[in-house]
Design a protein around this motif. Structure first.
Motif, PDB file in Angstrom:
ATOM      1  N   ALA A   1       6.660   5.602   2.451  1.00 17.18           N
ATOM      2  CA  ALA A   1       6.921   4.572   3.461  1.00 17.18           C
ATOM      3  C   ALA A   1       8.294   3.930   3.289  1.00 17.18           C
ATOM      4  CB  ALA A   1       5.833   3.496   3.411  1.00 17.18           C
ATOM      5  N   PHE A   2       8.700   3.708   2.026  1.00 19.96           N
ATOM      6  CA  PHE A   2       9.921   2.941   1.787  1.00 19.96           C
ATOM      7  C   PHE A   2      11.077   3.779   1.242  1.00 19.96           C
ATOM      8  CE2 PHE A   2       6.447  -0.118   1.619  1.00 19.96           C
ATOM      9  CZ  PHE A   2       6.921  -1.131   2.435  1.00 19.96           C
ATOM     10  N   GLY A   3      10.825   5.042   0.917  1.00 22.97           N
ATOM     11  CA  GLY A   3      11.890   5.910   0.449  1.00 22.97           C
ATOM     12  C   GLY A   3      12.484   5.515  -0.881  1.00 22.97           C
ATOM     13  N   MET A   4      11.690   4.856  -1.732  1.00 22.68           N
ATOM     14  CA  MET A   4      12.170   4.404  -3.031  1.00 22.68           C
ATOM     15  C   MET A   4      11.607   5.289  -4.124  1.00 22.68           C
ATOM     16  SD  MET A   4      11.635   0.287  -2.446  1.00 22.68           S
ATOM     17  CE  MET A   4      12.606  -0.175  -3.877  1.00 22.68           C
ATOM     18  N   GLU A   5      12.409   5.544  -5.148  1.00 12.75           N
ATOM     19  CA  GLU A   5      11.956   6.381  -6.251  1.00 12.75           C
ATOM     20  C   GLU A   5      10.961   5.651  -7.135  1.00 12.75           C
ATOM     21  OE1 GLU A   5      13.816   8.733 -10.123  1.00 12.75           O
ATOM     22  OE2 GLU A   5      15.111   8.135  -8.479  1.00 12.75           O
ATOM     23  N   SER A   6      11.191   4.361  -7.345  1.00 16.80           N
ATOM     24  CA  SER A   6      10.321   3.602  -8.242  1.00 16.80           C
ATOM     25  C   SER A   6      10.325   2.141  -7.833  1.00 16.80           C
ATOM     26  CB  SER A   6      10.795   3.754  -9.688  1.00 16.80           C
ATOM     27  OG  SER A   6       9.936   3.078 -10.577  1.00 16.80           O
ATOM     28  N   ALA A   7       9.154   1.512  -7.857  1.00 13.76           N
ATOM     29  CA  ALA A   7       9.036   0.077  -7.564  1.00 13.76           C
ATOM     30  C   ALA A   7       7.629  -0.368  -7.908  1.00 13.76           C
ATOM     31  CB  ALA A   7       9.343  -0.230  -6.100  1.00 13.76           C
ATOM     32  N   LEU A   8       7.492  -1.670  -8.148  1.00 18.23           N
ATOM     33  CA  LEU A   8       6.199  -2.294  -8.412  1.00 18.23           C
ATOM     34  C   LEU A   8       6.218  -3.644  -7.712  1.00 18.23           C
ATOM     35  CD1 LEU A   8       3.635  -1.652 -10.150  1.00 18.23           C
ATOM     36  CD2 LEU A   8       4.624  -3.121 -11.905  1.00 18.23           C
ATOM     37  N   SER A   9       5.278  -3.851  -6.781  1.00 14.38           N
ATOM     38  CA  SER A   9       5.323  -5.070  -5.976  1.00 14.38           C
ATOM     39  C   SER A   9       3.990  -5.261  -5.266  1.00 14.38           C
ATOM     40  CB  SER A   9       6.436  -4.953  -4.921  1.00 14.38           C
ATOM     41  OG  SER A   9       6.408  -6.041  -3.999  1.00 14.38           O
ATOM     42  N   PRO A  10       3.621  -6.511  -4.953  1.00 11.54           N
ATOM     43  CA  PRO A  10       2.588  -6.705  -3.942  1.00 11.54           C
ATOM     44  C   PRO A  10       3.058  -6.105  -2.612  1.00 11.54           C
ATOM     45  CG  PRO A  10       3.021  -8.748  -5.124  1.00 11.54           C
ATOM     46  CD  PRO A  10       4.112  -7.790  -5.496  1.00 11.54           C
ATOM     47  N   LEU A  11       2.124  -5.847  -1.735  1.00 11.51           N
ATOM     48  CA  LEU A  11       2.442  -5.328  -0.404  1.00 11.51           C
ATOM     49  C   LEU A  11       1.915  -6.306   0.636  1.00 11.51           C
ATOM     50  CD1 LEU A  11       3.425  -2.950   1.442  1.00 11.51           C
ATOM     51  CD2 LEU A  11       1.058  -2.111   1.354  1.00 11.51           C
ATOM     52  N   ILE A  12       2.809  -6.833   1.456  1.00 12.83           N
ATOM     53  CA  ILE A  12       2.397  -7.712   2.553  1.00 12.83           C
ATOM     54  C   ILE A  12       2.239  -6.871   3.812  1.00 12.83           C
ATOM     55  CG2 ILE A  12       3.005  -9.702   3.981  1.00 12.83           C
ATOM     56  CD1 ILE A  12       4.628 -10.791   1.666  1.00 12.83           C
ATOM     57  N   VAL A  13       1.057  -6.934   4.422  1.00  9.29           N
ATOM     58  CA  VAL A  13       0.772  -6.205   5.656  1.00  9.29           C
ATOM     59  C   VAL A  13       0.578  -7.245   6.763  1.00  9.29           C
ATOM     60  CG1 VAL A  13      -0.736  -4.565   6.817  1.00  9.29           C
ATOM     61  CG2 VAL A  13      -0.322  -4.346   4.349  1.00  9.29           C
TER      62      VAL A  13
END
Length: 226
Positions: free
Chosen positions: A67-79
């Motif tokens: 969805a975001f095209g990022m290799e690595s990340a850690l985060s809450p997701l706001i929908v």
């Protein structure tokens, strides 16, 4: 309508395991739904917007990458769903190593306000068989102070630690780093006190032999129980 998924990620873990999160969005409303997805603690706070036809489901495998095209990340997701009702959200976390995919673990998603100043994370273990990670997030525009108390029996704290998170940030840490004087044990809980309504807490207990994770959602506790 805004809903927060407590955590999504695509990160490397212990034992060459890559941890990922899949997310499904289902529009069970009679009209088309416009949905915005945001990673509020990732660099740049990336956002994507999509439309979902009535009755349709969109699935993001490894949502960070797809969805975001990022290799690595850690985060809450706001929908955020345009309108008064949210789309239905399903999120699962799992580990991958080589061609092996480990057990899928559902991540609890709450569609209403679940904030309470005192929340507990029960059923925690850290020993030769299990490891535990604790996550804290601050989605507000000001600093948030978290006070964490490690307990085996309600009202008897074995260790206490204090963490301040800046706005739009999160931290995920092993329980041993948070409470270094406690080396191992079973049947623990961590009581978390935080006065910021936009704060989040969760834990995951991982079996070292199988890399199967159990997601732990917070439960409300009263001041007397603490």
């Amino acid at each position: 309508m805004s809903v927060v998924v407590p955590i999504v990620g695509s990160v490397d873990g212990i034992g060459d395991v890559r941890w990922r999160t899949d997310v499904e969005l289902t529009n069970d409303q009679p009209g088309e739904a416009t949905v915005a997805l945001t990673l509020p603690t990732a660099p740049g706070q990336p956002v994507i917007v999509t439309s979902i036809a009535p009755g349709d489901t969109i699935r993001f495998e490894d949502v960070i990458a797809q969805a975001f095209g990022m290799e690595s990340a850690l985060s809450p997701l706001i929908v955020q769903t345009l309108g008064r009702r949210s789309v239905s959200i399903r999120a699962v976390a799992y580990g991958v190593r080589g061609t092996d995919t480990f057990k899928l673990e559902p991540i609890d998603v709450s569609y209403g306000d679940t904030y309470f100043p005192l929340r507990a994370l029960p059923g925690l273990s850290f020993n030769d068989d299990f490891r535990t990670n604790i996550g804290l997030s601050n989605l507000s525009e000001r600093d948030a102070v978290f006070i964490l108390a490690l307990q085996r029996v309600a009202g008897r704290s074995l260790a206490i630690t204090r963490i301040t998170l800046p706005p739009s940030s999160m931290v995920q840490s092993s329980i041993q780093l948070l409470f270094p004087l406690i080396t191992s044990g079973d049947g623990f809980r961590v009581v978390v006190e935080c006065g910021e309504p936009s704060s989040g807490v969760y834990a995951s207990v991982i079996a070292n032999a199988t890399n199967e994770a159990t997601f732990i959602s917070p439960v409300i506790v009263t001041e007397l129980e603490q």
